[in-house]
Design a protein around this motif. Structure first.
Motif, short mmCIF file in Angstrom:
data_model
loop_
_atom_site.label_atom_id
_atom_site.label_comp_id
_atom_site.label_asym_id
_atom_site.label_seq_id
_atom_site.Cartn_x
_atom_site.Cartn_y
_atom_site.Cartn_z
N TYR A 75 34.36 -8.12 68.22
CA TYR A 75 33.16 -8.88 67.89
C TYR A 75 32.35 -8.13 66.84
O TYR A 75 31.98 -6.97 67.04
N HIS A 76 32.11 -8.75 65.71
CA HIS A 76 31.34 -8.18 64.59
C HIS A 76 31.95 -6.89 64.05
O HIS A 76 31.24 -6.04 63.50
N MET A 77 33.25 -6.72 64.21
CA MET A 77 33.93 -5.51 63.73
C MET A 77 35.19 -5.94 62.99
O MET A 77 35.57 -7.10 63.01
N ASN A 78 35.87 -4.97 62.39
CA ASN A 78 37.14 -5.23 61.72
C ASN A 78 38.12 -5.75 62.77
O ASN A 78 38.43 -5.05 63.74
N LYS A 79 38.59 -6.96 62.59
CA LYS A 79 39.44 -7.63 63.60
C LYS A 79 40.80 -6.98 63.76
O LYS A 79 41.49 -7.20 64.75
N ARG A 80 41.21 -6.18 62.79
CA ARG A 80 42.51 -5.52 62.86
C ARG A 80 42.45 -4.21 63.66
O ARG A 80 43.41 -3.82 64.31
N HIS A 81 41.31 -3.55 63.63
CA HIS A 81 41.18 -2.22 64.22
C HIS A 81 40.29 -2.16 65.46
O HIS A 81 40.13 -1.08 66.04
N TRP A 82 39.69 -3.27 65.85
CA TRP A 82 38.80 -3.29 67.00
C TRP A 82 39.14 -4.48 67.90
O TRP A 82 39.54 -5.54 67.42
N ILE A 83 38.95 -4.28 69.21
CA ILE A 83 39.15 -5.35 70.19
C ILE A 83 37.90 -5.45 71.07
O ILE A 83 37.18 -4.47 71.26
N THR A 84 37.67 -6.63 71.60
CA THR A 84 36.56 -6.85 72.52
C THR A 84 37.11 -7.23 73.88
O THR A 84 37.99 -8.09 73.99
N LEU A 85 36.58 -6.55 74.90
CA LEU A 85 36.94 -6.81 76.29
C LEU A 85 35.87 -7.72 76.87
O LEU A 85 34.68 -7.42 76.75
N ARG A 86 36.30 -8.81 77.47
CA ARG A 86 35.37 -9.80 78.02
C ARG A 86 35.54 -9.88 79.54
O ARG A 86 36.64 -9.70 80.06
N PRO A 87 34.45 -10.18 80.25
CA PRO A 87 34.54 -10.28 81.71
C PRO A 87 35.25 -11.56 82.15
O PRO A 87 35.46 -12.47 81.36
N GLY A 88 35.60 -11.58 83.44
CA GLY A 88 36.12 -12.80 84.03
C GLY A 88 37.63 -12.87 84.14
O GLY A 88 38.16 -13.72 84.83
N GLY A 89 38.33 -11.97 83.50
CA GLY A 89 39.78 -12.01 83.52
C GLY A 89 40.38 -11.03 84.50
O GLY A 89 39.78 -10.65 85.49
N ARG A 90 41.57 -10.58 84.16
CA ARG A 90 42.31 -9.72 85.09
C ARG A 90 42.38 -8.26 84.64
O ARG A 90 43.23 -7.51 85.11
#
Length: 128
Positions: A75-90
């Motif tokens: 989120y709001h970062m270089n999409k190739r080098h950064w990932i965002t962890l979101r709640p609600g999953g496994r």
């Protein structure tokens, strides 16, 4: 996993890492964790949910996004080098901790040797 739990696991792990520190350069709604003035993790709720954004090697980020619905491009970062962890999953605690540690090590390995708080080739990695 609940959002506050996701961020708590990430924050707790970041606070254990040598030389890591918390700053608020983008305002109070962004917790920014740095090692030697280089960002390795961001926490915020500006998206309407508590998220964690960390660095990832491009091939690892791609594989993680394919495996987990709750991991998206940074989120709001270089999409190739950064990932965002979101709640609600496994996502499980050990995965969150590993991703925070890996992000930290990706930043540390780019630092000049004299500024590294740990050896990125051996820190936290068994069998190496």
């Amino acid at each position: 996993m609940e959002g506050d739990t996701l961020q708590r696991y990430a924050r707790d792990r970041a606070e254990e890492l040598p030389g890591a520190g918390l700053e608020h350069p983008f305002g109070p709604e962004w917790d920014v964790f740095k090692v030697r003035d280089r960002v390795f993790m961001l926490l915020t709720e500006v998206t309407g949910e508590p998220i964690v954004t960390v660095k990832a090697a491009p091939q690892d980020g791609e594989a993680l996004r394919a495996e987990y619905d709750d991991i998206t491009p940074g989120y709001h970062m270089n999409k190739r080098h950064w990932i965002t962890l979101r709640p609600g999953g496994r996502l499980q605690k050990h995965i969150v901790e590993e991703l925070v540690t890996e992000s930290y090590l990706l930043v540390v390995e780019k630092l000049p040797r004299a500024r590294r708080p740990v050896d990125p080739d051996t820190f936290g990695r068994s069998g190496r």
